[in-house]
Design an enzyme around this catalytic site. Structure first.
Site, PDB file in Angstrom:
ATOM      1  N   TYR A 157       0.844  -1.207   0.000  1.00 25.57           N
ATOM      2  CA  TYR A 157       0.000   0.000   0.000  1.00 25.57           C
ATOM      3  C   TYR A 157       0.877   1.254   0.000  1.00 25.57           C
ATOM      4  O   TYR A 157       0.652   2.183  -0.781  1.00 25.57           O
ATOM      5  CB  TYR A 157      -0.896  -0.036   1.238  1.00 25.57           C
ATOM      6  CG  TYR A 157      -1.919   1.072   1.317  1.00 25.57           C
ATOM      7  CD1 TYR A 157      -2.988   1.133   0.425  1.00 25.57           C
ATOM      8  CD2 TYR A 157      -1.840   2.050   2.307  1.00 25.57           C
ATOM      9  CE1 TYR A 157      -3.939   2.140   0.518  1.00 25.57           C
ATOM     10  CE2 TYR A 157      -2.787   3.060   2.401  1.00 25.57           C
ATOM     11  CZ  TYR A 157      -3.834   3.104   1.505  1.00 25.57           C
ATOM     12  OH  TYR A 157      -4.775   4.105   1.595  1.00 25.57           O
TER      13      TYR A 157
HETATM   14  N1  LIG Z   1     -10.346   5.758   4.470  1.00 22.92           N
HETATM   15  C1  LIG Z   1      -9.077   5.964   4.815  1.00 22.92           C
HETATM   16  O1  LIG Z   1      -8.703   5.864   5.981  1.00 22.92           O
HETATM   17  C2  LIG Z   1      -8.064   6.344   3.766  1.00 22.92           C
HETATM   18  C3  LIG Z   1      -6.871   6.955   4.161  1.00 22.92           C
HETATM   19  C4  LIG Z   1      -5.931   7.308   3.196  1.00 22.92           C
HETATM   20  C5  LIG Z   1      -6.203   7.066   1.857  1.00 22.92           C
HETATM   21  N2  LIG Z   1      -7.364   6.470   1.495  1.00 22.92           N
HETATM   22  C6  LIG Z   1      -7.595   6.217   0.064  1.00 22.92           C
HETATM   23  O2  LIG Z   1      -8.833   6.784  -0.332  1.00 22.92           O
HETATM   24  C7  LIG Z   1      -9.351   6.060  -1.450  1.00 22.92           C
HETATM   25  C8  LIG Z   1     -10.801   5.710  -1.200  1.00 22.92           C
HETATM   26  O3  LIG Z   1     -10.865   4.837  -0.088  1.00 22.92           O
HETATM   27  P1  LIG Z   1     -12.140   4.673   0.848  1.00 22.92           P
HETATM   28  O4  LIG Z   1     -11.659   4.869   2.219  1.00 22.92           O
HETATM   29  O5  LIG Z   1     -13.273   5.470   0.344  1.00 22.92           O
HETATM   30  O6  LIG Z   1     -12.386   3.097   0.662  1.00 22.92           O
HETATM   31  P2  LIG Z   1     -13.655   2.230   0.246  1.00 22.92           P
HETATM   32  O7  LIG Z   1     -13.240   0.813   0.353  1.00 22.92           O
HETATM   33  O8  LIG Z   1     -14.848   2.705   0.997  1.00 22.92           O
HETATM   34  O9  LIG Z   1     -13.880   2.632  -1.287  1.00 22.92           O
HETATM   35  C9  LIG Z   1     -12.981   2.230  -2.299  1.00 22.92           C
HETATM   36  C10 LIG Z   1     -13.771   1.906  -3.554  1.00 22.92           C
HETATM   37  O10 LIG Z   1     -12.827   1.497  -4.561  1.00 22.92           O
HETATM   38  C11 LIG Z   1     -13.403   0.415  -5.280  1.00 22.92           C
HETATM   39  N3  LIG Z   1     -12.353  -0.365  -5.941  1.00 22.92           N
HETATM   40  C12 LIG Z   1     -11.471  -1.220  -5.379  1.00 22.92           C
HETATM   41  N4  LIG Z   1     -10.703  -1.786  -6.314  1.00 22.92           N
HETATM   42  C13 LIG Z   1     -11.094  -1.267  -7.507  1.00 22.92           C
HETATM   43  C14 LIG Z   1     -10.681  -1.464  -8.849  1.00 22.92           C
HETATM   44  N5  LIG Z   1      -9.710  -2.324  -9.163  1.00 22.92           N
HETATM   45  N6  LIG Z   1     -11.296  -0.762  -9.825  1.00 22.92           N
HETATM   46  C15 LIG Z   1     -12.316   0.094  -9.520  1.00 22.92           C
HETATM   47  N7  LIG Z   1     -12.765   0.303  -8.281  1.00 22.92           N
HETATM   48  C16 LIG Z   1     -12.157  -0.365  -7.282  1.00 22.92           C
HETATM   49  C17 LIG Z   1     -14.131  -0.382  -4.205  1.00 22.92           C
HETATM   50  O11 LIG Z   1     -15.093  -1.269  -4.767  1.00 22.92           O
HETATM   51  C18 LIG Z   1     -14.733   0.730  -3.361  1.00 22.92           C
HETATM   52  O12 LIG Z   1     -16.022   1.077  -3.796  1.00 22.92           O
HETATM   53  C19 LIG Z   1      -8.431   4.844  -1.616  1.00 22.92           C
HETATM   54  O13 LIG Z   1      -7.528   5.083  -2.661  1.00 22.92           O
HETATM   55  C20 LIG Z   1      -7.715   4.756  -0.292  1.00 22.92           C
HETATM   56  O14 LIG Z   1      -6.469   4.124  -0.393  1.00 22.92           O
HETATM   57  C21 LIG Z   1      -8.314   6.115   2.407  1.00 22.92           C
END
Ligand SMILES: NC(=O)c1ccc[n+]([C@@H]2O[C@H](COP(=O)([O-])OP(=O)(O)OC[C@H]3O[C@@H](n4cnc5c(N)ncnc54)[C@H](O)[C@@H]3O)[C@@H](O)[C@H]2O)c1
Length: 250
Positions: A157
């Site tokens: 990651y």
């Molecule tokens: N929530 C946190 O704590 C956090 C912190 C830092 C960064 N992020 C980043 O924010 C972004 C969104 O995360 P989130 O927290 O909303 O997570 P989440 O799991 O709620 O949403 C992520 C979405 O991405 C979709 N997805 C996964 N693989 C995929 C693919 N190959 N093609 C298309 N869609 C795909 C999933 O189905 C899901 O709907 C991510 O990139 C994550 O790494 C999140």
């Protein structure tokens, strides 16, 4: 707190991973601000749920795996027959398992990098030519504090997100002579479904590093994305915007 109004009228945005979490909230705010939104997600059931929840004629969707370049390209070709793509939010991502590098499953390691880094590359690769033609574009790559700090037991990651930061810096410079901005954001932990993929101890460790002493709210994150994606962002590009509650002060 009242929200600032952003003007996304006559703008079309692709939001990857838009079916839930950060992506869904971004889609909602873009729609409320007059934009057209296309959510791409790998999960058709969650897409269906999102469409019902947002219930907006300016919303459309595609079942797209961002790590598959051909799928991305086909969807871009379909969209650009009818409209330009003005905004791209590379938000789709997974954390993968929590494990030390020497025990990490090799296929999972590749998958995490494929989605977080190659997915960002694939969407930029397919959409940027349309933005160049149109001389307008706002791209925001959703990275993470993990890509700056490197989180223990999250090497894949951290690498994927660090890669997305490097990509942002290169692409931003490549496009700097055009009205196209490319920026990255580095959020700390927010309570979305993604946290379920990590162990409770790992999540607690993440939270203990945040001087604000709490999780980031999804709406706080969307607010930053809105400005970066708006026409008002005329100068910032190839930059990394921190939203980690004081954790990563560099
Ligand atoms: N929530 C946190 O704590 C956090 C912190 C830092 C960064 N992020 C980043 O924010 C972004 C969104 O995360 P989130 O927290 O909303 O997570 P989440 O799991 O709620 O949403 C992520 C979405 O991405 C979709 N997805 C996964 N693989 C995929 C693919 N190959 N093609 C298309 N869609 C795909 C999933 O189905 C899901 O709907 C991510 O990139 C994550 O790494 C999140």
């Amino acid at each position: 707190m009242d929200k600032i109004n952003f003007d996304f009228k006559n703008r079309t945005a692709v939001v990857t991973g838009g079916a839930q979490g950060f992506g869904l909230d971004i889609a909602k705010r873009f729609l409320e601000s007059g934009g057209k939104v296309i959510i791409w997600d790998i999960d058709p059931k969650m897409i269906e749920k999102a469409i019902q929840e947002l219930n907006n004629p300016n919303l459309s969707s595609g079942v797209v795996d961002v790590s598959n370049y051909r799928e991305v390209e086909e969807n871009v070709n379909d969209i650009t027959k009818k409209s330009n793509i003005d905004i791209l939010i590379n938000n789709a991502g997974i954390t993968g398992p929590t494990a030390p590098l020497w025990e990490y499953d090799i296929d999972m390691w590749k998958k995490v990098v494929d989605i977080n880094l190659m997915g960002t590359f694939n969407c930029c690769r397919a959409i940027v030519p349309n933005m160049i033609q149109n001389n307008y574009g706002r791209i925001v790559n959703v990275a993470s504090v993990a890509g700056k700090d490197g989180n223990a037991n999250a090497s894949a990651y951290s690498v994927g997100k660090a890669g997305a930061i490097g990509l942002t810096k290169s692409l931003g410079k490549e496009l700097a002579d055009k009205n196209i901005a490319v920026n990255a954001v580095t959020p700390a932990g927010a309570k979305t479904r993604i946290l379920d993929q990590m162990s409770k101890e790992h999540v607690q460790r993440m939270l203990s590093k945040v001087p604000r002493g709490r999780f980031l709210e999804v709406e706080e994150f969307t607010s930053l994305i809105c400005w970066l994606s708006s026409e008002e962002n005329t100068f910032s590009t190839a930059a990394v915007f921190d939203i980690s509650g004081g954790r990563s002060t560099y």
